[in-house]
Design a protein around this motif. Structure first.
Motif, PDB file in Angstrom:
ATOM      1  N   THR B  16     -51.392  47.143  11.863  1.00 25.96           N
ATOM      2  CA  THR B  16     -50.745  48.103  10.959  1.00 25.96           C
ATOM      3  C   THR B  16     -51.057  49.528  11.399  1.00 25.96           C
ATOM      4  OG1 THR B  16     -51.121  46.509   9.197  1.00 25.96           O
ATOM      5  CG2 THR B  16     -50.433  48.707   8.529  1.00 25.96           C
ATOM      6  N   THR B  17     -52.315  49.776  11.771  1.00 20.10           N
ATOM      7  CA  THR B  17     -52.703  51.111  12.223  1.00 20.10           C
ATOM      8  C   THR B  17     -51.953  51.475  13.509  1.00 20.10           C
ATOM      9  OG1 THR B  17     -54.878  50.733  11.258  1.00 20.10           O
ATOM     10  CG2 THR B  17     -54.673  52.602  12.749  1.00 20.10           C
ATOM     11  N   SER B  18     -51.796  50.520  14.418  1.00 14.91           N
ATOM     12  CA  SER B  18     -51.045  50.771  15.658  1.00 14.91           C
ATOM     13  C   SER B  18     -49.617  51.190  15.326  1.00 14.91           C
ATOM     14  CB  SER B  18     -50.974  49.518  16.535  1.00 14.91           C
ATOM     15  OG  SER B  18     -52.245  49.035  16.808  1.00 14.91           O
ATOM     16  N   ALA B  19     -48.995  50.462  14.411  1.00 14.04           N
ATOM     17  CA  ALA B  19     -47.614  50.759  14.028  1.00 14.04           C
ATOM     18  C   ALA B  19     -47.525  52.147  13.399  1.00 14.04           C
ATOM     19  CB  ALA B  19     -47.100  49.696  13.064  1.00 14.04           C
ATOM     20  N   ALA B  20     -48.462  52.451  12.499  1.00 11.54           N
ATOM     21  CA  ALA B  20     -48.447  53.755  11.821  1.00 11.54           C
ATOM     22  C   ALA B  20     -48.673  54.888  12.826  1.00 11.54           C
ATOM     23  CB  ALA B  20     -49.518  53.779  10.735  1.00 11.54           C
ATOM     24  N   LEU B  21     -49.561  54.661  13.782  1.00 14.81           N
ATOM     25  CA  LEU B  21     -49.849  55.680  14.799  1.00 14.81           C
ATOM     26  C   LEU B  21     -48.617  55.928  15.677  1.00 14.81           C
ATOM     27  CD1 LEU B  21     -52.396  57.298  15.959  1.00 14.81           C
ATOM     28  CD2 LEU B  21     -52.308  55.624  17.794  1.00 14.81           C
ATOM     29  N   ALA B  22     -47.938  54.852  16.051  1.00 13.29           N
ATOM     30  CA  ALA B  22     -46.723  54.988  16.858  1.00 13.29           C
ATOM     31  C   ALA B  22     -45.665  55.788  16.094  1.00 13.29           C
ATOM     32  CB  ALA B  22     -46.187  53.609  17.236  1.00 13.29           C
ATOM     33  N   LEU B  23     -45.511  55.495  14.816  1.00 13.87           N
ATOM     34  CA  LEU B  23     -44.546  56.228  13.995  1.00 13.87           C
ATOM     35  C   LEU B  23     -44.924  57.708  13.907  1.00 13.87           C
ATOM     36  CD1 LEU B  23     -43.791  53.934  10.907  1.00 13.87           C
ATOM     37  CD2 LEU B  23     -42.343  54.366  12.894  1.00 13.87           C
ATOM     38  N   ALA B  24     -46.220  57.972  13.691  1.00 12.52           N
ATOM     39  CA  ALA B  24     -46.675  59.353  13.542  1.00 12.52           C
ATOM     40  C   ALA B  24     -46.386  60.163  14.811  1.00 12.52           C
ATOM     41  CB  ALA B  24     -48.169  59.373  13.225  1.00 12.52           C
ATOM     42  N   HIS B  25     -46.648  59.586  15.970  1.00 12.51           N
ATOM     43  CA  HIS B  25     -46.396  60.292  17.230  1.00 12.51           C
ATOM     44  C   HIS B  25     -44.904  60.479  17.467  1.00 12.51           C
ATOM     45  CE1 HIS B  25     -50.329  61.008  18.971  1.00 12.51           C
ATOM     46  NE2 HIS B  25     -50.705  59.813  18.558  1.00 12.51           N
TER      47      HIS B  25
END
Lengths: 250, 332
Positions: B16-25
């Motif tokens: 979930t954190t990976s997905a959120a980080l990808a979205l944020a970038h």
């Protein structure tokens, strides 16, 4: 005669290792791990040593095994795949199980399934001869009726959905284990909401979560059948393994 | 090219954190490639997208997300077609190639890193989700193992040919005699065929391995934990082992933090909470202890509150955005 082995797996983070240790303690079996180190009292099957031992058994000579595994190209080949790792781990486990029943703490879902799936592929690849016979005998041992697979889960919805997939996948393995047990870990004790919920919203929310988890755990047990065991969450317990073992033995 | 590797124990919320980080970038204007090395393959679920395809690409804010989660079989086919030309089909139908699809762990990660080469051309940032704990460390060692696999000695050994200079020493002759005595000729032949096919592609495969090696060596590592005993212990151990490899994971992310609980606990009384008092107090005390222990291990920690599933992804993304720049400064 080989004793029974309980193979323990589940989604990452559900408490496999603790449950495995407790299962061993409750059933008078010995805990086995395939790693460089392990908890005290456990049978630690060190990968490099196991590889040597299996090669020596296969070749009938320790010296030959050492020379073979000392070769860089051989190591490059063997390091790549979990398939050889799985064969080595299972073969040494079989030998260790001759002395005593074992509880084997396996890797998480994806890797554990791939360990079981590797053996038939290796057998096919081996063509014929001594290696094929060796893989076939390890596979026969895994399918023996005294073993079982223990799948550990927690009652959170996203964990349960992965657990359901794992249960199905494990049943349809070419080398499916004879028996399957399910253990729901960290089940909160049933509790009612506190009287003064409005002044303590966080406590109230946490208790609601706990009640929901409890309900989900019970529903899962109803769905999955009698071989499902619920383990109570012991937050901050000093000797978690001992407490869990007592509960499992009861 | 920026690379971020997300590591941590199982169940901590890595994916979930990976997905959120990808979205944020992506919202910050980058073209982000998101992938997972975990054979459990849960990244599509984390993005709340259907896993029926192995590649999805969409615009996100002023950037893009490229979501890539192939099966081992698909990734192997991609590598083979890119490097072997018309020999790819017989290669993929060979006995050894089947091992890749039937028993993906270990091989899955390798094939993905090889195929990664072709996916990185039109992106600015790669976010790599990993399998639990020690598997993240193993991923950093993979390129070296891949290189030794493709350097030609393995084929020399299997063929027993003097061409590679392989039969030059006693030790090598011994290995060959062991192979011939204990492994059937057809198995050796299948393995040699596999390696001969790889040999055709040796240079591109070496380049792909070197590429993966450079990417991982330049990666920033982010360690994710949840407030449980095992997760915090695992995260701290991971931090030590990554430090030893010079990978310095400066940022820790603590998921499922209940700030309100810590605040509220001071006012709890046994009377008001009945029989739940002891369990709740033990829970809150443990929570506080674990946060303190985790925060002692990282220069910077992002606390992510305990969130309900709907909207969790977006909420984590929002929390990550302000720390992205700080994290880049920390990483130099």
């Amino acid at each position: 005669m080989s004793q029974g082995v309980t193979f323990v797996t589940g989604k990452g983070g559900v408490g496999k290792s603790t449950v495995a240790a407790a299962l061993a303690r409750a059933s008078g079996a010995r805990l086995a791990v395939f790693a460089h180190t392990g908890p005290s009292g456990a049978l630690v099957l060190r990968p490099a040593e196991c590889r040597q031992a299996v090669a020596a058994r296969l070749f009938g000579s320790r010296r030959l095994a050492r020379a073979f595994l000392g070769s860089e190209p051989v190591r490059a080949l063997l390091d790549v795949s979990d398939a050889v790792t799985a064969l080595v781990a299972f073969a040494e486990l079989e030998r260790a199980a001759e002395g005593a029943p074992l509880v084997f703490d396996m890797p998480a879902t994806g890797h554990a399934l791939s360990w079981f799936r590797s053996l038939p592929v290796l057998e096919g690849l081996a063509g014929g001869g001594r290696l094929k016979a060796f893989v076939a005998s390890v596979r026969r041992w895994i399918r023996a009726p005294q073993h079982r697979l223990a799948i550990v889960t927690t009652a959170e919805s996203f964990v349960l959905s992965e657990t359901r997939e794992l249960i199905e996948a494990a049943r349809s393995l070419p080398d499916a284990l004879a028996d399957q047990a399910l253990i729901v870990n960290r089940v909160p004790p049933a509790r009612s909401a506190p009287a003064s919920a409005s002044s303590f919203p966080e406590a109230h929310a946490r208790l609601n979560d706990w009640n929901m988890l409890r309900t989900q755990a019970e529903a899962f047990r109803d769905e999955a059948g009698a071989s499902t065991h619920l383990l109570v969450d012991r937050i901050g317990a000093r000797n978690l393994v001992a407490a869990m073992a007592e509960e499992l033995a009861a | 090219m920026k690379v971020t590797v997300i590591a941590g124990t199982g169940g901590a919320g890595k994916t979930t954190t990976s997905a959120a980080l990808a979205l944020a970038h992506a919202r910050a204007g980058e073209r982000v490639l998101a992938l997972t090395l975990d054979p459990a393959r849960r990244l599509f679920d984390a993005f709340e997208r259907d896993a029926s395809e192995s590649f999805l690409r969409w615009r996100e804010g002023s950037g893009e997300v490229h979501l890539w989660m192939p099966t081992t079989e698909d990734a192997l086919a991609e590598v083979a077609h890119a490097t072997m030309g018309e020999r790819a089909v017989p290669f993929l139908n060979g006995a050894v190639a089947q091992l890749f699809t039937a028993a993906p762990a270990g091989l899955h990660e390798i094939v993905l890193l090889l195929a990664l080469h072709r996916r990185t051309r039109d992106v600015d940032h790669i976010v790599i989700d990993t399998a639990p704990s020690a598997h993240a460390l193993a991923a950093f060692d993979l390129p070296a193992r891949m290189l030794s696999l493709f350097d030609g000695r393995v084929l020399g050994m299997l063929e027993g040919s003097a061409r590679g200079g392989f039969l030059s020493s006693m030790a090598e002759r011994l290995v060959r005699s062991v192979l011939e005595r204990f492994f059937p000729a057809d198995a050796l032949q299948a393995a040699a065929d596999f390696y001969r096919a790889l040999g055709v592609a040796r240079r591109p495969l070496q380049r792909a391995s070197e590429h993966a090696s450079r990417l991982l060596a330049s990666a920033r590592v982010l360690i994710v934990a949840a407030p449980t005993e095992a997760s915090v212990r695992g995260a701290r151990q991971l931090r030590r082992e990554l430090d030893a490899r010079g990978l310095n994971p400066a940022l820790g992310v603590m998921n499922r933090v209940r700030e309100g609980l810590l605040e509220e606990q001071r006012h709890w009384t046994p009377e008001a909470l009945d029989d739940a008092y002891a369990a709740l107090t033990a829970y809150a005390t443990q929570h506080a202890t674990l946060l303190e222990r985790f925060e002692g291990s990282f220069e910077q920690v992002l606390r992510v509150p305990h969130l309900p599933a709907p909207g969790r992804l977006e909420a984590i993304r929002e929390l990550l955005e302000p720390v992205l720049d700080a994290r880049h400064r920390l990483a130099g």
